[in-house]
Design an enzyme around this catalytic site. Sequence first.
Site, PDB file in Angstrom:
ATOM      1  N   GLY A 105       0.806  -1.212   0.000  1.00 60.16           N
ATOM      2  CA  GLY A 105       0.000   0.000   0.000  1.00 60.16           C
ATOM      3  C   GLY A 105       0.836   1.258   0.000  1.00 60.16           C
ATOM      4  O   GLY A 105       2.021   1.224  -0.370  1.00 60.16           O
ATOM      5  N   THR A 129      -3.639  -3.760  -1.636  1.00 63.72           N
ATOM      6  CA  THR A 129      -4.263  -3.437  -0.347  1.00 63.72           C
ATOM      7  C   THR A 129      -5.770  -3.554  -0.509  1.00 63.72           C
ATOM      8  O   THR A 129      -6.304  -3.170  -1.553  1.00 63.72           O
ATOM      9  CB  THR A 129      -3.896  -2.014   0.139  1.00 63.72           C
ATOM     10  OG1 THR A 129      -4.805  -1.630   1.167  1.00 63.72           O
ATOM     11  CG2 THR A 129      -3.961  -0.966  -0.959  1.00 63.72           C
ATOM     12  N   ILE A 130      -6.441  -4.068   0.516  1.00 60.25           N
ATOM     13  CA  ILE A 130      -7.901  -4.208   0.388  1.00 60.25           C
ATOM     14  C   ILE A 130      -8.599  -2.850   0.404  1.00 60.25           C
ATOM     15  O   ILE A 130      -9.740  -2.731   0.008  1.00 60.25           O
ATOM     16  CB  ILE A 130      -8.497  -5.114   1.498  1.00 60.25           C
ATOM     17  CG1 ILE A 130      -8.289  -4.502   2.894  1.00 60.25           C
ATOM     18  CG2 ILE A 130      -7.927  -6.522   1.431  1.00 60.25           C
ATOM     19  CD1 ILE A 130      -9.126  -5.184   3.980  1.00 60.25           C
ATOM     20  N   ASP A 131      -7.891  -1.804   0.857  1.00 58.20           N
ATOM     21  CA  ASP A 131      -8.549  -0.507   1.105  1.00 58.20           C
ATOM     22  C   ASP A 131      -8.881   0.283  -0.167  1.00 58.20           C
ATOM     23  O   ASP A 131      -9.679   1.216  -0.109  1.00 58.20           O
ATOM     24  CB  ASP A 131      -7.664   0.368   2.002  1.00 58.20           C
ATOM     25  CG  ASP A 131      -7.307  -0.332   3.303  1.00 58.20           C
ATOM     26  OD1 ASP A 131      -8.128  -1.143   3.770  1.00 58.20           O
ATOM     27  OD2 ASP A 131      -6.213  -0.076   3.834  1.00 58.20           O
ATOM     28  N   GLY A 174     -11.014  -0.464   5.760  1.00 58.23           N
ATOM     29  CA  GLY A 174     -10.829   0.558   4.733  1.00 58.23           C
ATOM     30  C   GLY A 174      -9.840   1.632   5.149  1.00 58.23           C
ATOM     31  O   GLY A 174      -9.677   2.623   4.451  1.00 58.23           O
ATOM     32  N   ARG A 250     -27.981  -3.822  17.251  1.00 63.17           N
ATOM     33  CA  ARG A 250     -26.828  -4.718  17.427  1.00 63.17           C
ATOM     34  C   ARG A 250     -25.658  -4.178  16.624  1.00 63.17           C
ATOM     35  O   ARG A 250     -25.850  -3.448  15.643  1.00 63.17           O
ATOM     36  CB  ARG A 250     -27.141  -6.136  16.929  1.00 63.17           C
ATOM     37  CG  ARG A 250     -28.286  -6.811  17.631  1.00 63.17           C
ATOM     38  CD  ARG A 250     -27.931  -7.084  19.088  1.00 63.17           C
ATOM     39  NE  ARG A 250     -29.133  -6.999  19.906  1.00 63.17           N
ATOM     40  CZ  ARG A 250     -29.700  -8.027  20.519  1.00 63.17           C
ATOM     41  NH1 ARG A 250     -29.183  -9.213  20.417  1.00 63.17           N
ATOM     42  NH2 ARG A 250     -30.789  -7.859  21.236  1.00 63.17           N
TER      43      ARG A 250
HETATM   44  P1  ATP Z   1      -1.709  -1.144   3.987  1.00 63.10           P
HETATM   45  O1  ATP Z   1      -2.354  -0.089   3.132  1.00 63.10           O
HETATM   46  O2  ATP Z   1      -2.296  -2.468   3.760  1.00 63.10           O
HETATM   47  O3  ATP Z   1      -1.611  -0.759   5.440  1.00 63.10           O
HETATM   48  P2  ATP Z   1       0.961  -0.205   3.574  1.00 63.10           P
HETATM   49  O4  ATP Z   1       1.971  -0.540   2.564  1.00 63.10           O
HETATM   50  O5  ATP Z   1       0.412   1.199   3.560  1.00 63.10           O
HETATM   51  O6  ATP Z   1      -0.184  -1.276   3.467  1.00 63.10           O
HETATM   52  P3  ATP Z   1       2.455   0.386   5.979  1.00 63.10           P
HETATM   53  O7  ATP Z   1       2.572  -0.383   7.256  1.00 63.10           O
HETATM   54  O8  ATP Z   1       1.994   1.790   6.046  1.00 63.10           O
HETATM   55  O9  ATP Z   1       1.545  -0.515   5.028  1.00 63.10           O
HETATM   56  O10 ATP Z   1       3.880   0.396   5.260  1.00 63.10           O
HETATM   57  C1  ATP Z   1       4.582  -0.822   5.023  1.00 63.10           C
HETATM   58  C2  ATP Z   1       6.036  -0.645   5.301  1.00 63.10           C
HETATM   59  O11 ATP Z   1       6.586   0.354   4.408  1.00 63.10           O
HETATM   60  C3  ATP Z   1       6.382  -0.105   6.691  1.00 63.10           C
HETATM   61  O12 ATP Z   1       6.352  -1.109   7.683  1.00 63.10           O
HETATM   62  C4  ATP Z   1       7.792   0.406   6.447  1.00 63.10           C
HETATM   63  O13 ATP Z   1       8.722  -0.652   6.428  1.00 63.10           O
HETATM   64  C5  ATP Z   1       7.675   0.996   5.035  1.00 63.10           C
HETATM   65  N1  ATP Z   1       7.441   2.445   5.124  1.00 63.10           N
HETATM   66  C6  ATP Z   1       6.284   3.077   5.363  1.00 63.10           C
HETATM   67  N2  ATP Z   1       6.455   4.397   5.430  1.00 63.10           N
HETATM   68  C7  ATP Z   1       7.784   4.617   5.243  1.00 63.10           C
HETATM   69  C8  ATP Z   1       8.630   5.786   5.216  1.00 63.10           C
HETATM   70  N3  ATP Z   1       8.125   6.999   5.409  1.00 63.10           N
HETATM   71  N4  ATP Z   1       9.942   5.601   4.997  1.00 63.10           N
HETATM   72  C9  ATP Z   1      10.454   4.375   4.797  1.00 63.10           C
HETATM   73  N5  ATP Z   1       9.733   3.249   4.836  1.00 63.10           N
HETATM   74  C10 ATP Z   1       8.410   3.356   5.039  1.00 63.10           C
END
Ligand code: ATP
Length: 326
Positions: A105, A129-131, A174, A250
């Site tokens: 994501g 990502t499901i969102d 979401g 509920r």
């Molecule tokens: P989802 O939308 O399902 O939550 P996501 O990819 O947005 O997925 P995050 O946990 O926000 O999930 O990010 C995944 C990983 O990306 C983080 O654990 C981190 O390792 C890396 N990451 C996120 N933000 C940063 C950043 N600002 N700098 C470097 N790495 C980052």
Amino acid sequence: MGKIKRIGVLTSGGDAPGMNAAIRAVTRTAIYNNLEVIGIRHGYSGLINANFKPMKAYSVSDTIQRGGTILKTARCMEFKTPEGRKTAYENLRAAEIDGVVVIGGDGTFNGARIFNEEWDIPFVGIPGTIDNDIYGTDYTIGYDTALNTVVQCVDKIRDTASAHNRMFFVEVMGAEAGHIALYSGIASGAEAIIIPELKGETDQLKALFEDGTKRKKSSNIIIVAEGDEEGGAMGLANRVKADFPDYDIRVSILGHLQRGGSPTAIDRVNASRLGNAAVEALLDGQKSVMVGLQNDEIVLVPFRKAVKLHKDVNRSLIDIIDILNV
Ligand code: ATP
């Protein structure tokens, strides 16, 4: 960077159904193009710990229909530090990996964007990502499956709600966005849909209840996005209960079951197309971009835009919620 001979692939952030179909498409497109493929396990943690495993065509056999991710996923704080990203770069260099496909994501893309500002190994992203909250793509992998799971659940809740003349507040996932809530609400005929993108719904709810009482509706389903600032389904239900003590109310919080299960055909096809396109993008010399789908065509969107710009919900759907509930 010279010619690409070996690529890595990882899944990061929250898991989403269809990630395996994307890993499969990346692996097989790479092999088709005579590239070697390295699976990086546990997201960015696997880059930092050099948790690498070579992938063959058979490594992804029998995975297209499976939820979760065979490469595992993780949230990795260390990758947010310059030292962590330096270690990741050194491990990639040592393993002679010339490019990386990341499936995740906006957080995942933000990490990839920062990495590509610092280091010369190109990263290309696939929205998983499901969102469905990523700007630049109509659909993210996993969204369609999660949506169908929610609709199946709400249909079941409707049966019991009708049997008892009950009102259900159903909370769906979401993150900060209302895409799952809006689409599942329309698809399940919900009486009201509470999403972060709309304000002042509590008043609308009151109007709905007054009207519903007049019409003697046998059941009411209110879909609530987890990111809504009204306090989630539980908080909202408690407030409504206080105002309308006669209603049999509920709450059902669907939770993590929305993440699991076999991906829908749409998610498998999207994942297959995007996985293929991500490898093609690396071979074309692209870096710091996401492959996305717009109007059923593959597009390349810079990570910079994908993570910074806000993807709005489909406002035309908001307009018809009330009309379809006359
Ligand atoms: P989802 O939308 O399902 O939550 P996501 O990819 O947005 O997925 P995050 O946990 O926000 O999930 O990010 C995944 C990983 O990306 C983080 O654990 C981190 O390792 C890396 N990451 C996120 N933000 C940063 C950043 N600002 N700098 C470097 N790495 C980052």
